[in-house]
Motif scaffolding. Structure first.
Motif, PDB file in Angstrom:
ATOM      1  N   GLY A   1     -80.164 -49.735 -73.994  1.00 42.43           N
ATOM      2  CA  GLY A   1     -80.698 -49.689 -72.635  1.00 42.43           C
ATOM      3  C   GLY A   1     -79.615 -49.216 -71.683  1.00 42.43           C
ATOM      4  N   ILE A   2     -79.858 -48.086 -71.031  1.00 46.83           N
ATOM      5  CA  ILE A   2     -78.843 -47.490 -70.155  1.00 46.83           C
ATOM      6  C   ILE A   2     -79.258 -47.696 -68.699  1.00 46.83           C
ATOM      7  N   VAL A   3     -78.422 -48.366 -67.945  1.00 47.81           N
ATOM      8  CA  VAL A   3     -78.699 -48.588 -66.530  1.00 47.81           C
ATOM      9  C   VAL A   3     -77.870 -47.572 -65.746  1.00 47.81           C
ATOM     10  N   GLY A   4     -78.537 -46.578 -65.182  1.00 40.51           N
ATOM     11  CA  GLY A   4     -77.835 -45.492 -64.484  1.00 40.51           C
ATOM     12  C   GLY A   4     -77.745 -44.288 -65.396  1.00 40.51           C
ATOM     13  N   MET A   5     -78.574 -43.261 -65.094  1.00 46.04           N
ATOM     14  CA  MET A   5     -78.632 -42.107 -66.003  1.00 46.04           C
ATOM     15  C   MET A   5     -77.931 -40.888 -65.404  1.00 46.04           C
ATOM     16  N   GLY A   6     -76.746 -41.122 -64.837  1.00 48.01           N
ATOM     17  CA  GLY A   6     -75.913 -40.011 -64.370  1.00 48.01           C
ATOM     18  C   GLY A   6     -75.180 -39.410 -65.568  1.00 48.01           C
ATOM     19  N   ARG A   7     -74.044 -38.808 -65.284  1.00 50.84           N
ATOM     20  CA  ARG A   7     -73.314 -38.084 -66.337  1.00 50.84           C
ATOM     21  C   ARG A   7     -72.933 -38.998 -67.498  1.00 50.84           C
TER      22      ARG A   7
ATOM     23  N   TYR B   1     -84.015 -46.114 -70.475  1.00 51.18           N
ATOM     24  CA  TYR B   1     -83.094 -46.108 -69.339  1.00 51.18           C
ATOM     25  C   TYR B   1     -83.796 -46.516 -68.056  1.00 51.18           C
ATOM     26  N   TYR B   2     -82.984 -47.041 -67.142  1.00 51.75           N
ATOM     27  CA  TYR B   2     -83.482 -47.376 -65.812  1.00 51.75           C
ATOM     28  C   TYR B   2     -82.644 -46.619 -64.799  1.00 51.75           C
ATOM     29  N   ASP B   3     -83.295 -45.806 -64.007  1.00 52.11           N
ATOM     30  CA  ASP B   3     -82.614 -45.118 -62.909  1.00 52.11           C
ATOM     31  C   ASP B   3     -83.663 -44.788 -61.861  1.00 52.11           C
ATOM     32  N   PRO B   4     -83.556 -45.381 -60.670  1.00 51.99           N
ATOM     33  CA  PRO B   4     -84.597 -45.125 -59.679  1.00 51.99           C
ATOM     34  C   PRO B   4     -84.595 -43.692 -59.151  1.00 51.99           C
ATOM     35  N   LEU B   5     -83.532 -42.923 -59.376  1.00 51.26           N
ATOM     36  CA  LEU B   5     -83.441 -41.577 -58.803  1.00 51.26           C
ATOM     37  C   LEU B   5     -83.454 -40.467 -59.860  1.00 51.26           C
TER      38      LEU B   5
ATOM     39  N   VAL C   1     -73.692 -47.355 -63.275  1.00 51.05           N
ATOM     40  CA  VAL C   1     -74.065 -47.100 -61.873  1.00 51.05           C
ATOM     41  C   VAL C   1     -72.815 -47.192 -61.002  1.00 51.05           C
ATOM     42  N   PRO C   2     -72.803 -46.450 -59.891  1.00 51.95           N
ATOM     43  CA  PRO C   2     -71.696 -46.641 -58.945  1.00 51.95           C
ATOM     44  C   PRO C   2     -71.881 -47.972 -58.218  1.00 51.95           C
ATOM     45  N   LEU C   3     -70.805 -48.523 -57.694  1.00 49.37           N
ATOM     46  CA  LEU C   3     -70.919 -49.756 -56.911  1.00 49.37           C
ATOM     47  C   LEU C   3     -71.336 -49.397 -55.487  1.00 49.37           C
ATOM     48  N   SER C   4     -72.403 -50.033 -55.022  1.00 50.18           N
ATOM     49  CA  SER C   4     -72.861 -49.844 -53.647  1.00 50.18           C
ATOM     50  C   SER C   4     -73.563 -51.139 -53.256  1.00 50.18           C
ATOM     51  N   GLU C   5     -74.044 -51.184 -52.022  1.00 53.49           N
ATOM     52  CA  GLU C   5     -74.767 -52.406 -51.609  1.00 53.49           C
ATOM     53  C   GLU C   5     -75.943 -52.675 -52.540  1.00 53.49           C
ATOM     54  N   SER C   6     -76.592 -51.591 -52.986  1.00 52.64           N
ATOM     55  CA  SER C   6     -77.799 -51.812 -53.796  1.00 52.64           C
ATOM     56  C   SER C   6     -77.480 -52.152 -55.253  1.00 52.64           C
ATOM     57  N   THR C   7     -76.262 -51.924 -55.712  1.00 56.05           N
ATOM     58  CA  THR C   7     -75.950 -52.270 -57.110  1.00 56.05           C
ATOM     59  C   THR C   7     -75.051 -53.509 -57.214  1.00 56.05           C
ATOM     60  N   HIS C   8     -74.624 -54.061 -56.069  1.00 52.24           N
ATOM     61  CA  HIS C   8     -73.805 -55.279 -56.116  1.00 52.24           C
ATOM     62  C   HIS C   8     -74.626 -56.403 -56.758  1.00 52.24           C
ATOM     63  N   HIS C   9     -74.096 -57.033 -57.798  1.00 58.38           N
ATOM     64  CA  HIS C   9     -74.800 -58.096 -58.538  1.00 58.38           C
ATOM     65  C   HIS C   9     -76.181 -57.639 -59.028  1.00 58.38           C
ATOM     66  N   LEU C  10     -76.272 -56.385 -59.402  1.00 57.09           N
ATOM     67  CA  LEU C  10     -77.525 -55.878 -59.996  1.00 57.09           C
ATOM     68  C   LEU C  10     -77.882 -56.724 -61.217  1.00 57.09           C
ATOM     69  N   ILE C  11     -76.824 -57.143 -61.935  1.00 59.52           N
ATOM     70  CA  ILE C  11     -77.038 -58.026 -63.088  1.00 59.52           C
ATOM     71  C   ILE C  11     -76.534 -59.421 -62.723  1.00 59.52           C
ATOM     72  N   GLY C  12     -77.477 -60.296 -62.406  1.00 61.27           N
ATOM     73  CA  GLY C  12     -77.145 -61.690 -62.091  1.00 61.27           C
ATOM     74  C   GLY C  12     -77.777 -62.599 -63.130  1.00 61.27           C
ATOM     75  N   TRP C  13     -77.869 -63.880 -62.791  1.00 60.03           N
ATOM     76  CA  TRP C  13     -78.392 -64.830 -63.783  1.00 60.03           C
ATOM     77  C   TRP C  13     -79.815 -64.471 -64.216  1.00 60.03           C
ATOM     78  N   ALA C  14     -80.677 -64.112 -63.250  1.00 58.71           N
ATOM     79  CA  ALA C  14     -82.085 -63.824 -63.581  1.00 58.71           C
ATOM     80  C   ALA C  14     -82.163 -62.660 -64.570  1.00 58.71           C
ATOM     81  N   GLU C  15     -81.314 -61.647 -64.364  1.00 55.18           N
ATOM     82  CA  GLU C  15     -81.348 -60.460 -65.237  1.00 55.18           C
ATOM     83  C   GLU C  15     -80.793 -60.810 -66.621  1.00 55.18           C
ATOM     84  N   LEU C  16     -79.725 -61.591 -66.646  1.00 50.80           N
ATOM     85  CA  LEU C  16     -79.139 -61.976 -67.939  1.00 50.80           C
ATOM     86  C   LEU C  16     -80.147 -62.813 -68.729  1.00 50.80           C
ATOM     87  N   ALA C  17     -80.876 -63.657 -68.018  1.00 43.31           N
ATOM     88  CA  ALA C  17     -81.853 -64.523 -68.684  1.00 43.31           C
ATOM     89  C   ALA C  17     -83.019 -63.716 -69.256  1.00 43.31           C
TER      90      ALA C  17
END
Ligand code: GLV
Length: 318
Positions: free
Chosen positions: A147-153, A171-175, A200-216
């Motif tokens: 599973g690839i999060v962020g499908m850039g280069r 993969y998951y990439d909103p863009l 993914v690059p770090l930005s406001e929208s990717t900060h803690h993209l993977i938290g407890w809910a996602e790990l669970a």
């Protein structure tokens, strides 16, 4: 007039040749603390920096500064809003590190799944008594779901590697779209993947993209690999997930408060830790330094740099 440059930290020597002809102040010592960095940057037209240098409004508003060139693909350490406000060109080093970084993400994935580091330590500590069918059993990589999060280069470079391992790729990439793999939501990816790798690059929208809910949401047999930026993962939640068996393991090259580690992380056996070295091959680090220096030189000579950081969307709201 000879333009003046600050090189904030030691970089591969090849950059020196590119910057011949400029008046360069080289910091060959340890990283400069913010007040010293500001003092050394004062009066400079260009700054060649690293991702461990915080380049904020105080530096970006210095009179005469024209360009900041970072020897990294990530630019979350540079305040782009301030750069736009003061008309500073920012450049970075994409492409040259793509394959090297993907190689390393793959190395972490293999190392944690097949318990390479645990095995190394087992042998070194003299515990190896001969072949044992139950010794250090890990997880297969081939045939599993990546599973690839962020499908850039770099995400794409991971997908290409997965083909050689007969893996299914989601993969998951909103863009960005990638025709050779299944586009899914983040929740679907977390539920399906045997290996989740973050690009993914770090930005406001990717900060803690993977938290407890996602790990669970991940399978208890799944592994997380992070070669992007530490704060993309909530590291306290990750320690909890790794120690409770919520996920099987992790391979980490980056940390939330680098170089510090979350309490408990270093004591876990199901995690492989690396000191932010995913792009650290001799060839790639040299190419990055040369690229950053060439772009800085271009801006200071009035030419268009080849790798500008896109500044659209970074204007301060009025
Ligand atoms: C490394 O993390 C980079 O951004 O180049």
């Amino acid at each position: 007039m000879t333009k003046r440059i600050l090189v904030t930290q030691p970089v591969p020597e090849a950059a020196e040749r590119v910057l011949e002809g400029f008046e360069v102040s080289w910091n060959r010592g340890p990283r400069l603390e913010p007040p010293e960095l500001l003092a050394r940057a004062t009066g400079r037209h260009g700054i060649l920096c690293l991702l461990t240098d915080g380049i904020g409004p105080a530096i970006l508003s210095l009179p005469g500064l024209e360009a900041v060139s970072t020897v990294s693909v990530g630019y979350d350490h540079i305040d782009l809003t301030a750069a736009v406000e003061h008309g500073i060109v920012v450049t970075h080093t994409p492409d040259v590190l793509t394959e090297t970084t993907a190689d390393f993400a793959w190395a972490l994935l293999m190392a944690v799944a097949r318990r390479v580091v645990e095995g190394d330590s087992y042998v070194r500590r003299g515990r190896f008594q001969g072949w044992d069918p139950l010794l250090l059993l890990g997880s297969d990589v081939h045939g599993k779901c990546l599973g690839i999060v962020g499908m850039g280069r770099i995400g794409r470079a991971m997908a290409r590697r997965a083909q050689g391992f007969d893996m299914r790729v989601a993969y998951y990439d909103p863009l960005l779209k990638y025709p050779d793999a299944a586009a899914v939501t983040l929740d679907e990816l977390l539920a399906q993947a045997d290996f989740v790798t973050l690009h993914v690059p770090l930005s406001e929208s990717t900060h803690h993209l993977i938290g407890w809910a996602e790990l669970a949401r991940m399978k208890p047999t799944a592994y997380l690999v992070n070669t992007s930026r530490g704060p993309v993962v909530d590291e306290a939640a990750l320690v909890q997930a790794l120690s409770s068996g919520t996920i099987a393991g992790a391979g980490l090259d980056v940390f939330e408060r680098e170089p510090r580690l979350e309490a408990g992380l270093a004591g876990l056996e199901n995690v492989v830790l690396a000191p932010h070295i995913a792009s650290a091959s001799r060839e790639t680090r040299e190419r990055m330094a040369v690229m950053a220096a060439q772009d800085l030189k271009a801006v200071l000579e009035g030419r268009t740099p080849s790798h500008p950081v896109p500044l659209t969307g970074h204007r301060r709201a009025k």
